[in-house]
Motif scaffolding. Sequence first.
Motif, PDB file in Angstrom:
ATOM      1  N   LEU A 127       0.721  -1.150   0.002  1.00 23.95           N
ATOM      2  CA  LEU A 127      -0.098   0.017  -0.029  1.00 23.95           C
ATOM      3  C   LEU A 127       0.754   1.213  -0.011  1.00 23.95           C
ATOM      4  N   CYS A 128       0.225   2.199  -0.410  1.00 22.08           N
ATOM      5  CA  CYS A 128       1.083   3.530  -0.448  1.00 22.08           C
ATOM      6  C   CYS A 128       0.117   4.692   0.054  1.00 22.08           C
ATOM      7  N   GLY A 129       0.714   5.095   1.284  1.00 21.96           N
ATOM      8  CA  GLY A 129       0.038   6.506   1.580  1.00 21.96           C
ATOM      9  C   GLY A 129       0.719   7.704   1.109  1.00 21.96           C
ATOM     10  N   TRP A 130      -0.220   8.905   1.035  1.00 15.51           N
ATOM     11  CA  TRP A 130       0.232  10.220   0.690  1.00 15.51           C
ATOM     12  C   TRP A 130       0.096  11.111   1.646  1.00 15.51           C
ATOM     13  N   ILE A 131       1.128  11.985   1.805  1.00 13.14           N
ATOM     14  CA  ILE A 131       1.001  13.096   2.972  1.00 13.14           C
ATOM     15  C   ILE A 131       1.872  14.337   2.345  1.00 13.14           C
ATOM     16  N   THR A 132       1.271  15.645   2.900  1.00 12.37           N
ATOM     17  CA  THR A 132       1.761  16.719   2.494  1.00 12.37           C
ATOM     18  C   THR A 132       2.012  17.724   3.441  1.00 12.37           C
ATOM     19  N   GLY A 133       2.690  18.846   3.043  1.00 11.15           N
ATOM     20  CA  GLY A 133       3.095  19.907   3.914  1.00 11.15           C
ATOM     21  C   GLY A 133       3.921  19.711   5.159  1.00 11.15           C
ATOM     22  N   LEU A 134       3.714  20.419   6.103  1.00 13.03           N
ATOM     23  CA  LEU A 134       4.404  20.405   7.074  1.00 13.03           C
ATOM     24  C   LEU A 134       4.551  19.073   7.938  1.00 13.03           C
ATOM     25  N   ALA A 135       3.315  18.453   7.864  1.00 12.68           N
ATOM     26  CA  ALA A 135       2.828  17.227   8.401  1.00 12.68           C
ATOM     27  C   ALA A 135       4.149  16.183   7.755  1.00 12.68           C
ATOM     28  N   ALA A 136       4.041  16.386   6.376  1.00 13.47           N
ATOM     29  CA  ALA A 136       4.897  15.466   5.716  1.00 13.47           C
ATOM     30  C   ALA A 136       6.484  15.667   6.178  1.00 13.47           C
ATOM     31  N   GLU A 137       6.759  16.964   6.344  1.00 12.95           N
ATOM     32  CA  GLU A 137       8.140  17.204   6.572  1.00 12.95           C
ATOM     33  C   GLU A 137       8.415  16.629   8.262  1.00 12.95           C
ATOM     34  N   HIS A 138       7.390  16.745   9.019  1.00  8.90           N
ATOM     35  CA  HIS A 138       7.738  16.296  10.228  1.00  8.90           C
ATOM     36  C   HIS A 138       7.784  14.645  10.268  1.00  8.90           C
ATOM     37  N   MET A 139       7.018  14.167   9.331  1.00  8.40           N
ATOM     38  CA  MET A 139       7.129  12.472   9.163  1.00  8.40           C
ATOM     39  C   MET A 139       8.456  11.938   9.187  1.00  8.40           C
ATOM     40  N   GLU A 140       9.146  12.943   8.028  1.00 14.43           N
ATOM     41  CA  GLU A 140      10.546  12.477   7.652  1.00 14.43           C
ATOM     42  C   GLU A 140      11.380  12.390   8.635  1.00 14.43           C
ATOM     43  N   THR A 141      11.071  13.214   9.883  1.00 14.82           N
ATOM     44  CA  THR A 141      11.902  13.149  10.733  1.00 14.82           C
ATOM     45  C   THR A 141      12.009  12.036  11.863  1.00 14.82           C
ATOM     46  N   LEU A 142      10.987  11.370  11.335  1.00 14.11           N
ATOM     47  CA  LEU A 142      10.407  10.198  12.701  1.00 14.11           C
ATOM     48  C   LEU A 142      11.165   8.752  11.914  1.00 14.11           C
ATOM     49  N   PRO A 143      11.579   8.020  12.995  1.00 15.53           N
ATOM     50  CA  PRO A 143      12.118   6.615  12.869  1.00 15.53           C
ATOM     51  C   PRO A 143      11.059   5.874  11.671  1.00 15.53           C
ATOM     52  N   GLU A 144      11.347   5.186  10.736  1.00 20.90           N
ATOM     53  CA  GLU A 144      10.935   4.604   9.786  1.00 20.90           C
ATOM     54  C   GLU A 144       9.912   3.595  10.373  1.00 20.90           C
ATOM     55  N   SER A 145      10.264   2.800  11.388  1.00 15.47           N
ATOM     56  CA  SER A 145       9.697   1.773  12.195  1.00 15.47           C
ATOM     57  C   SER A 145       8.423   2.560  13.016  1.00 15.47           C
ATOM     58  N   GLU A 146       8.403   3.697  13.275  1.00 16.23           N
ATOM     59  CA  GLU A 146       7.510   4.530  14.023  1.00 16.23           C
ATOM     60  C   GLU A 146       6.349   5.035  13.102  1.00 16.23           C
ATOM     61  N   VAL A 147       6.934   5.096  12.001  1.00 17.42           N
ATOM     62  CA  VAL A 147       5.846   5.666  10.857  1.00 17.42           C
ATOM     63  C   VAL A 147       5.039   4.376  10.343  1.00 17.42           C
ATOM     64  N   GLY A 148       5.813   3.245  10.327  1.00 16.66           N
ATOM     65  CA  GLY A 148       5.080   1.875   9.871  1.00 16.66           C
ATOM     66  C   GLY A 148       4.157   1.662  11.034  1.00 16.66           C
ATOM     67  N   GLU A 149       4.505   1.723  12.397  1.00 20.35           N
ATOM     68  CA  GLU A 149       3.541   1.455  13.311  1.00 20.35           C
ATOM     69  C   GLU A 149       2.143   2.407  13.536  1.00 20.35           C
ATOM     70  N   VAL A 150       2.295   3.495  13.368  1.00 22.17           N
ATOM     71  CA  VAL A 150       1.387   4.478  13.290  1.00 22.17           C
ATOM     72  C   VAL A 150       0.368   4.134  11.972  1.00 22.17           C
ATOM     73  N   CYS A 151       0.944   3.828  10.961  1.00 25.31           N
ATOM     74  CA  CYS A 151      -0.002   3.724   9.818  1.00 25.31           C
ATOM     75  C   CYS A 151      -0.810   2.099   9.999  1.00 25.31           C
ATOM     76  N   VAL A 152      -0.068   1.460  10.570  1.00 20.31           N
ATOM     77  CA  VAL A 152      -0.607  -0.099  10.731  1.00 20.31           C
ATOM     78  C   VAL A 152      -1.866   0.228  11.968  1.00 20.31           C
ATOM     79  N   SER A 153      -1.703   1.199  12.892  1.00 17.66           N
ATOM     80  CA  SER A 153      -2.727   1.208  13.733  1.00 17.66           C
ATOM     81  C   SER A 153      -3.894   2.163  13.126  1.00 17.66           C
ATOM     82  N   LEU A 154      -3.565   3.009  12.156  1.00 20.11           N
ATOM     83  CA  LEU A 154      -4.591   3.884  11.464  1.00 20.11           C
ATOM     84  C   LEU A 154      -5.280   2.963  10.574  1.00 20.11           C
TER      85      LEU A 154
END
Length: 500
Positions: free
Chosen positions: A368-395
């Motif tokens: 699956l591919c999620g799309w995200i923009t703006g300041l939220a996307a810039e913040h997402m880039e700073t997070l560990p990849e594992s955390e990003v994955g965990e949050v997306c699975v929770s969603l």
Amino acid sequence: MDYHSDHQPRVVIIGAGFAGLGAAATLVKHGVTNLVILEALDRAGGRVLTHKPFGAAALELGATWIHGQKGNPLYKMAKERGLLAEEGSNMVSCQPASVTPEDYFFNEQGKQLPPSQVEKVTCFFNRLMSQINQEDYKPECESWSVGEYLDSEFALSNLSKAEGSESIYEWCKRLECVDEACNSMYEFSLNQLSLYTALDGPFYNSLGSKGYQGVLDVLIDQLPSNTLRCHKPVQCIHWEGSSSISKESKHPVNVVCADGEQFPADHAIVTVSLGCLKERASTLFDPPLPNGKTEAIQRLGFGTVAKIFLEFSEPFWPDDCAGIQLVWEQGPESPKGYSDGCKKQSWRSEWFKKIGGFDCVPMHKSTLCGWITGLAAEHMETLPESEVGEVCVSLLKKFTGWPVTELRGVLRSRWHSNPYIRGSYTNVPLGVDAVKEQMALAEPLPSTYQRKIQQPLQVLFAGEATHPNFYTTTHGAYMSGIREAERLIKLYENKAQPRL
């Protein structure tokens, strides 16, 4: 055009994206071979990046679509060389932000929304955006943002009275942020949206097994050997008036790389991203850029669009599912959600709310591919990849209620974090005259408006941000590179004309 070797202009191109490669290929086609492309990264392509992390099929971390067909040189190039996906295959998409009956919409209570309601709201939204693109809106709203206008028209419609429609409408605005590369539609100028020209024909969201890299390779293969120099970030471009260029120098331009290597030249074509110029323009040029060009760099917007790829052990979604779309009761593109986000800077704590949904990826049945923009996307880039994955699975679990299978891999783009790019593509903020600023950005140095120029076209500018009709696109970048190459070709053709 036939250039004698001792009269060959020396050209340095800075940046090896579609603009730089387009300029180089055009110059070579006309006989100019005394050139070099300096690329800061370890590869050509710029904001095009084809990757194969989950198998043999390609994923695009950067540019995804060939935008239209008629009059699109990249479409023509890809078609002639058999790089396009086959017609009718699941690799072809008619629009980047289209909604199909196969898109499953869920609210945060885990309820799937009726497709008929989704269709009514998305059709209304698309008709309204089409009218805006045709400048068919109330004149008194000309100074508004796109978001303000969208809200005012929705409030007047019957849809506003239907329960849940406002949340779907917010989702539409969130998705539109992806297309416009903006932090919010409340920050995008209504009267400038129609300047972008859409080419006729469907969008291609995949180009066969080679991906976008296949199109890049066509251009790279046209260059003489050793033309492309990677790992060569440029520190400073010295041009007319620089104290570092001696009067005895045969070349009016000197490009100095971060490693100290110098490239004297007659002309430099700068194709770096607008994001990079915003961060580095003050030190990249000697003498400094004229005020008009500096102001253009500051005024034009440059937003971040990021992708989050999730690879699962096996699909947990139905076979007919094209995407899982997330509808919030109070999303970040609702009037209150945007206002609260500005006050509380909630893009940090609630960055995930900016994700429109997760689309199924062609040729990757478990991805699956999620799309995200703006300041939220810039913040997402700073997070560990594992955390990003965990949050997306929770969603996905929260919204669908489906038994989500094992997450095996996470891959996200990081265009804003890249020091040589700093974002994705151009947008037009409120109060900005895009054509004026893009013309100023594209104006060569010394300016062609100056009456007496000893050595013209020393520094030229290309890239999607400089194209008033096709900004944000790969073909816009490519065509801007051709435009600047043709400036130089015309210059030397005029010099070759006999005097009367």
